[in-house]
Design an enzyme around this catalytic site. Structure first.
Site, mmCIF file in Angstrom:
data_model
loop_
_atom_site.group_PDB
_atom_site.id
_atom_site.type_symbol
_atom_site.label_atom_id
_atom_site.label_comp_id
_atom_site.label_asym_id
_atom_site.label_seq_id
_atom_site.Cartn_x
_atom_site.Cartn_y
_atom_site.Cartn_z
ATOM 1 N N ASP A 15 -16.848 21.669 4.375
ATOM 2 C CA ASP A 15 -16.402 22.983 4.264
ATOM 3 C C ASP A 15 -14.980 23.130 4.249
ATOM 4 O O ASP A 15 -14.038 22.301 5.062
ATOM 5 C CB ASP A 15 -17.050 23.826 5.172
ATOM 6 C CG ASP A 15 -16.522 25.351 5.295
ATOM 7 O OD1 ASP A 15 -16.747 25.818 4.271
ATOM 8 O OD2 ASP A 15 -16.035 25.566 6.278
ATOM 9 N N TYR A 17 -12.775 26.487 4.964
ATOM 10 C CA TYR A 17 -12.361 27.548 5.530
ATOM 11 C C TYR A 17 -12.724 27.583 7.253
ATOM 12 O O TYR A 17 -13.958 27.815 7.316
ATOM 13 C CB TYR A 17 -12.223 28.954 5.025
ATOM 14 C CG TYR A 17 -11.512 28.790 3.714
ATOM 15 C CD1 TYR A 17 -10.287 28.858 3.705
ATOM 16 C CD2 TYR A 17 -12.248 28.831 2.411
ATOM 17 C CE1 TYR A 17 -9.427 28.809 2.362
ATOM 18 C CE2 TYR A 17 -11.388 28.935 1.256
ATOM 19 C CZ TYR A 17 -9.963 28.914 1.159
ATOM 20 O OH TYR A 17 -9.370 28.918 -0.003
ATOM 21 N N SER A 122 -16.636 24.543 -1.202
ATOM 22 C CA SER A 122 -16.299 25.767 -0.345
ATOM 23 C C SER A 122 -16.544 26.791 -1.325
ATOM 24 O O SER A 122 -16.702 26.863 -2.566
ATOM 25 C CB SER A 122 -14.779 25.618 -0.419
ATOM 26 O OG SER A 122 -14.158 26.664 0.113
#
Length: 230
Positions: A15, A17, A122
């Site tokens: 991932d 963020y 993402s």
């Protein structure tokens, strides 16, 4: 959770963020203008950003992550009674070049040296992810950067995790997925990936389908979990 090494992994997917990139960095950088409200703004901005991805997915009204991020920021600024058009522009610009966590580059480098495929999966748009990766100088350590825009729906929809399987050409059970977001980690596990939950924020376990294989506090712990030499 067991600490036995995860066997048979051929690709490591991250991932972006909150996992590789510090989502609190933008508000923290604007502490000169936000003052004591910087922390509250950062938390509310992130909370609404995620809520809007889920709500839009349920409504079937997709908008890309840049719009969602701006909408969430507008809500947070208005709620806290702070900001101006100039501050909004500054915060959005900073979101494009969030700093990477200190453990990100070294961990990716060790994985690449061991011959692992590496990728980002993402909610971010391709343009947002390109800016973040280039700003943090991680491009040489990633084989591919995948955006949900390719499937038109946000995590945790199974189509998003299937995107990594399809584009990497690696079955789900041979992918180690890393996320700091507990809901994301649980969803990837339910999908069939092997999952390492990087619990940076001391979250409680979710009551959702799936269960991460491992829980760590830093990505620096990941290579050992994959049985890689120190």
């Amino acid at each position: 959770m067991s600490r036995a090494p995860i066997q048979g992994i051929r690709a490591c997917v991250f991932d972006a963020y909150g996992t590789l990139f510090d989502v609190a960095a933008a508000a923290r950088t604007c502490g000169d203008e936000l003052g004591e409200k910087a922390g509250a703004l950062s938390s509310l901005w992130r909370e609404k950003q995620l809520q809007y991805t889920w709500l839009r997915a349920l409504q079937g009204r997709h908008a890309d992550f840049w719009q969602v991020t701006g909408d969430a920021l507008d809500f947070a600024l208005e709620t806290l009674g702070v900001g101006s058009a100039r501050l909004r522009e500054r915060l959005m610009s900073l979101y494009l070049t969030l700093s990477a966590f200190p453990d990100a580059r070294d961990t990716l480098a060790r994985l690449k040296q061991a011959g692992m495929k590496t990728a980002i999966l993402s909610n971010g748009t391709p343009q947002m992810l390109k800016a973040a990766v280039e700003g943090a100088q991680l491009g040489d350590l990633l084989d591919i950067v995948l955006s949900v825009e390719e499937v038109g729906i946000y995590k945790p929809h199974p189509k998003v995790y299937q995107l990594a399987v399809d584009r990497l050409g690696v079955e789900a059970s041979a992918i180690a997925f890393q996320s700091s977001n507990a809901w994301d980690a649980y969803a990837a596990s339910a999908f069939g990936m092997r999952v390492v939950w990087c619990n940076r924020y001391d979250q409680r376990p979710e009551r959702l389908p799936g269960k991460p294989d491992h829980e760590i506090r830093s990505l620096g712990e990941l290579p050992a979990l994959l049985g890689l030499p120190a």
